[in-house]
Design an enzyme around this catalytic site. Structure first.
Site: not given
Ligand code: F6P
Length: 560
Positions: A214, A220, A274-275, A361, A392, A517
């Site tokens: 987003k 990452e 995002g979620r 979240e 199990h 972060k």
């Molecule tokens: O973990 C925090 C967060 O901001 C989530 O809400 C989001 O889904 C994820 O990081 C990834 O963010 P992006 O789509 O901006 O890479």
């Protein structure tokens, strides 16, 4: 009515429910389940789905009181405000309009006065065209070969929803047929091991990388994107990026800066959390590449069907509303902090991990939407595994240890039925026997008297006794097509929103992920300077200093 700054816990409706807990403590599900009228009133059907919440620790009176709480919390008004595009995500000053992502083409849903549905469909049409080009082989890679494999890079909401849907559809006959000869993989973790696993066996010549973020700033995702860009350019040259890398983002300027052709970028908007983004290009692009747009369109239609139900059905018959209210009841009144999500379907193995983010979240908050500290806990600890595997593993604790409300999710018609001649039942019936048995085992338990009648030796009776009275609900889906997967997703998304609306919190921001972060940035800087200039550790406490020292002294990570 609760004024906008009042806490819901200060209202008479909340206090009434607090008092009512004492009545419920005197009941046992064993008895509540004998009342057929009560049970009948706790069954709800919609569009092929059947919800049975008769095994909740609730009476008809409890449900009435919860519906009253919903009224006091102005739930219906809050739902309307969401659908009307008001900036209900007040800390980020944004609308919350994931429902627009799956709205029919002729729907009108406005954000800031502008109908967003045409923009949504522009992107969907672009995805349709692009995915057809890739799937038909009319779009080829740098060496002229069709791109049959896709790696989607993304994390959190840019990963878990698409992974859940992909996993759910993998064995659906229609989706399976459309995915022949293709692979879709997900690279999320910054752990280089995840890179190694994802590229293992893939050829850059026939691979398309979709960078999903987003913000297009997530550490990452961006490092993984640079790593796979390197993998492609090392094999095929820098110009290959244009043919082998595309992006999904709200930040198209950063996409271009990264080196991806803006024509190969698929947009979404800041009113999609995002979620809550699996129905945007975040999920629709990778899933269409794998299964074809027509399958994914059915998924969107299933979600849309629930959206319409959620928006227009009175609260006493509204499935996400009832589910949300029951969760509030379990968490805030009965004091159960966790919830187990137990799909009796291997295809739903990634459902609980996705709902973990959607729910935890969203609702893991400590203050009200107005910033007041909450005198009660919100959110629940979600976990789960498909039945029968979970049986199990952790069910022991659920049956005889802690009380954990369970969601049992069953499917009437298997995606892949098997019946072996001579077996008592088909394999799916065998699975479903467990789906039907477990909720009763939890609700009824087993008494010492029953055990005595079975001549169980006295010393084992305490160990073999089940207290019962453990709540669950059952959701039965007719089958697990793309359409049903969409329904399931939307039910849980809206349930989480209902909980947040009643608790009076903002379910659509996530400030709690920021601090870690920032601290990681300090550590990253220190690692760089220690490795390249031998700088001594500074600014960390005794514990972190000791751990970092050990790490630096004993590891030999390569540095530029
Ligand atoms: O973990 C925090 C967060 O901001 C989530 O809400 C989001 O889904 C994820 O990081 C990834 O963010 P992006 O789509 O901006 O890479």
């Amino acid at each position: 009515m609760a004024s906008s700054t009042a806490l819901i816990s200060d209202t008479e409706a909340w206090k009434d429910l607090k008092g009512h807990v004492e009545d419920i403590k005197k009941t046992h599900l064993r008895d509540l389940m004998t009342d057929a009228n009560r049970c009948q009133s706790m069954m709800m059907e919609f569009d092929g789905l059947l919800l049975d919440y008769s095994r909740q620790r609730a009476t008809v009176e409890t449900v009435d009181k919860l519906l009253n709480l919903a009224k006091v919390a102005q739930l219906t008004e809050k739902i309307s405000r969401m659908f009307n595009g008001e900036h209900i995500n007040s800390t980020e000053n944004r609308s919350v309009l994931h429902v627009a992502l799956r709205a029919p083409k002729d729907a009108v849903i406005k954000a800031d006065g502008k109908n967003v549905v045409p923009e949504v469909w522009n992107v969907l049409d672009k995805i349709k065209e692009f995915s057809e080009k890739i799937r038909s082989g009319s779009w080829v890679g740098a060496t002229g070969k069709p791109l049959k494999d896709v790696i989607a890079i993304g994390i959190g909401g840019s990963f878990l929803g698409p992974l859940f849907v992909h996993t759910a559809l993998q064995t659906d006959p229609e989706a399976l047929e459309s995915a022949k000869g293709r692979q879709l993989r997900f690279l999320a973790n910054i752990d280089p091991v995840d890179v190694a696993r994802n590229i293992n066996g893939l050829n850059p010549e026939t691979t398309l990388v979709v960078v999903v973020s987003k913000t297009f700033t997530t550490a990452e995702t961006m490092l993984n994107a640079r790593t796979l860009r390197e993998w492609i350019t090392a094999a095929l040259g820098a110009s290959a990026v244009a043919k082998h890398m595309v992006a999904v983002s709200t930040n198209l300027a950063l996409v271009e800066k990264f080196g991806i052709d803006p024509n190969n970028a698929f947009a979404f908007w800041d009113w999609v959390g995002g979620r809550y983004s699996v129905c945007s290009a975040v999920g629709v692009l990778p899933l269409s590449l794998q299964y074809g747009f027509s399958v994914v369109e059915k998924f969107l239609k299933g979600a849309s069907s629930i959206d319409q139900h959620f928006q227009s059905t009175p609260i006493e018959k509204n499935i996400p509303v009832l589910l949300g209210l029951l969760s509030v009841w379990n968490v805030s009144f009965l004091g159960y902090p966790a919830r187990a999500i137990l799909p009796y379907s291997q295809a739903l193995e990634k459902f609980a991990p996705h709902i973990q983010q959607v729910s935890m979240e969203s609702n893991g908050k400590g203050v009200s939407i107005d910033g007041l500290p909450l005198p009660f806990e919100t959110g629940e600890i979600d976990f789960g595994e498909p039945g029968t595997n979970g049986q199990h593993s952790f069910y022991q604790l659920i049956h005889q240890g802690r009380v954990i409300p369970c969601d049992f999710i069953g499917i009437v018609k298997s995606q892949q039925p098997v019946y072996l001649k001579g077996e008592v039942v088909s394999n799916h019936d065998e699975l479903m026997s467990n789906f039907f048995a477990q909720p009763d085992a939890l609700a009824y338990g087993k008494t010492p008297e029953q055990l005595q009648k079975e001549n169980v030796s006295e010393n084992l009776i305490p160990h073999k006794t089940f207290s019962g009275n453990r709540p669950s609900l059952s959701l039965l889906l007719p089958e697990l097509t793309a359409y049903n997967v969409g329904q399931l997703l939307a039910i849980y998304e809206h349930r989480v929103a209902v909980q947040g609306f009643v608790w009076g919190i903002n379910s659509f921001d996530q400030w709690g992920v920021e601090l870690g972060k920032v601290l990681a940035t300090h550590v990253r800087k220190q690692l760089h300077s220690s490795r390249t200039q031998g700088t001594t550790l500074e600014g960390f406490n005794y514990s972190t200093t000791t751990l970092l020292k050990r790490y630096l002294e004993t590891s030999s990570e390569p540095q530029m």
